[in-house]
Scaffold this motif. Structure first.
Motif, PDB file in Angstrom:
ATOM      1  N   TRP A   6       7.033 -19.130 -36.516  1.00 44.55           N
ATOM      2  CA  TRP A   6       6.420 -19.059 -35.418  1.00 44.55           C
ATOM      3  C   TRP A   6       5.058 -19.684 -33.889  1.00 44.55           C
ATOM      4  O   TRP A   6       4.789 -18.388 -34.830  1.00 44.55           O
ATOM      5  N   SER A   7       5.078 -19.988 -33.332  1.00 41.45           N
ATOM      6  CA  SER A   7       3.587 -20.074 -32.627  1.00 41.45           C
ATOM      7  C   SER A   7       3.887 -20.424 -31.168  1.00 41.45           C
ATOM      8  O   SER A   7       5.151 -20.832 -30.731  1.00 41.45           O
ATOM      9  N   ASP A   8       3.006 -20.028 -30.421  1.00 47.52           N
ATOM     10  CA  ASP A   8       3.311 -19.940 -29.816  1.00 47.52           C
ATOM     11  C   ASP A   8       3.038 -22.122 -28.702  1.00 47.52           C
ATOM     12  O   ASP A   8       3.380 -21.951 -27.201  1.00 47.52           O
ATOM     13  N   TYR A  10       5.418 -23.408 -29.330  1.00 46.75           N
ATOM     14  CA  TYR A  10       6.592 -23.672 -29.520  1.00 46.75           C
ATOM     15  C   TYR A  10       7.577 -22.757 -27.986  1.00 46.75           C
ATOM     16  O   TYR A  10       8.723 -23.074 -27.724  1.00 46.75           O
ATOM     17  N   SER A  11       6.630 -22.282 -27.000  1.00 45.90           N
ATOM     18  CA  SER A  11       7.514 -22.330 -26.171  1.00 45.90           C
ATOM     19  C   SER A  11       7.504 -22.465 -25.059  1.00 45.90           C
ATOM     20  O   SER A  11       6.288 -23.401 -24.735  1.00 45.90           O
ATOM     21  N   ASP A  18      12.861 -18.392 -25.622  1.00 48.19           N
ATOM     22  CA  ASP A  18      11.796 -18.698 -26.626  1.00 48.19           C
ATOM     23  C   ASP A  18      12.188 -17.189 -28.055  1.00 48.19           C
ATOM     24  O   ASP A  18      12.021 -17.879 -28.844  1.00 48.19           O
ATOM     25  N   GLU A  19      12.548 -16.494 -27.565  1.00 51.07           N
ATOM     26  CA  GLU A  19      12.938 -15.349 -28.146  1.00 51.07           C
ATOM     27  C   GLU A  19      14.651 -15.997 -28.996  1.00 51.07           C
ATOM     28  O   GLU A  19      14.332 -15.941 -30.370  1.00 51.07           O
ATOM     29  N   HIS A  21      14.639 -19.275 -29.981  1.00 49.04           N
ATOM     30  CA  HIS A  21      14.456 -19.907 -30.445  1.00 49.04           C
ATOM     31  C   HIS A  21      13.190 -19.260 -32.059  1.00 49.04           C
ATOM     32  O   HIS A  21      13.123 -20.005 -33.430  1.00 49.04           O
ATOM     33  N   LYS A  22      12.623 -18.218 -31.793  1.00 50.52           N
ATOM     34  CA  LYS A  22      12.549 -17.777 -33.182  1.00 50.52           C
ATOM     35  C   LYS A  22      13.171 -16.746 -33.804  1.00 50.52           C
ATOM     36  O   LYS A  22      12.548 -16.752 -34.579  1.00 50.52           O
ATOM     37  N   PHE A  25      13.988 -19.872 -35.803  1.00 49.27           N
ATOM     38  CA  PHE A  25      13.023 -19.948 -36.868  1.00 49.27           C
ATOM     39  C   PHE A  25      12.942 -18.362 -38.732  1.00 49.27           C
ATOM     40  O   PHE A  25      12.734 -18.725 -39.852  1.00 49.27           O
ATOM     41  N   ARG A 111      13.830 -27.782 -40.280  1.00 50.40           N
ATOM     42  CA  ARG A 111      12.277 -26.887 -40.012  1.00 50.40           C
ATOM     43  C   ARG A 111      11.513 -28.707 -39.169  1.00 50.40           C
ATOM     44  O   ARG A 111      11.633 -28.424 -38.120  1.00 50.40           O
ATOM     45  N   SER A 115      11.707 -28.167 -34.715  1.00 46.87           N
ATOM     46  CA  SER A 115      10.606 -28.089 -34.549  1.00 46.87           C
ATOM     47  C   SER A 115      10.153 -29.217 -33.400  1.00 46.87           C
ATOM     48  O   SER A 115       9.461 -28.810 -32.590  1.00 46.87           O
TER      49      SER A 115
END
Length: 164
Positions: A6-8, A10-11, A18-19, A21-22, A25, A111, A115
């Protein structure tokens, strides 16, 4: 070594989404690690099944937010979710029957889909709710509070999402 992190970028700007989605991942990375460590088909099938279960619940929560927030592209977004679930269920059936194996191709498909879906489709509703705060802010805030409360209440369970 982790390959799907995860990286920002994707927020979508909605903490609960977001949680979730994390978590997706992390689950895809867990599947990757199982494949890399040759943990076997049975272990990979369990991880894939958990991932699919979690994705279904995540989609339902996301769709609830879009429905109550009157997101104009709700129907199209639901269709995309349905298509992914159908594709993965078909793959699961092939795997169960021995006509396919859990492989790096499956992993790459998951993946890429996740994404691309987040960066294109999910960002649209994130922007819709972010920029439409005056007309939808209370709905999103109420949804977030209920979602956060349920997530926290059940987070201690290993499969808290099955509560939904």
């Amino acid at each position: 070594m982790k390959t799907f992190v995860w990286s920002d970028e994707y927020s979508v700007g909605i903490a609960e989404i977001d949680e979730q989605h994390k978590t997706l991942f992390v689950m895809i990375e867990k599947l990757h690690q199982a494949i890399m460590k040759h943990e076997g088909s049975a272990a990979c099938k369990v991880i894939l099944a958990e991932l699919v279960d979690y994705a279904r619940v995540h989609f339902a929560l996301e769709q609830t937010l879009m429905r109550v927030g009157k997101y104009p592209e709700y129907e199209e977004h639901c269709r995309l979710h349905k298509e992914l679930v159908e594709e993965v269920e078909a793959l699961q059936q092939k795997i169960a029957s021995g006509r396919a194996a859990i492989s790096f191709e499956l992993l790459q498909f998951l993946r890429t889909w996740l994404s691309k879906h987040i960066l294109s489709e999910d960002m649209k509703y994130g922007a819709f709710f972010k920029h439409g705060q005056s007309s939808h802010g209370n709905t999103v805030n109420e949804w977030s509070a209920r979602s956060r409360s349920a997530m926290e209440k059940h987070k201690k369970k290993s499969a808290w999402w099955k509560f939904w």
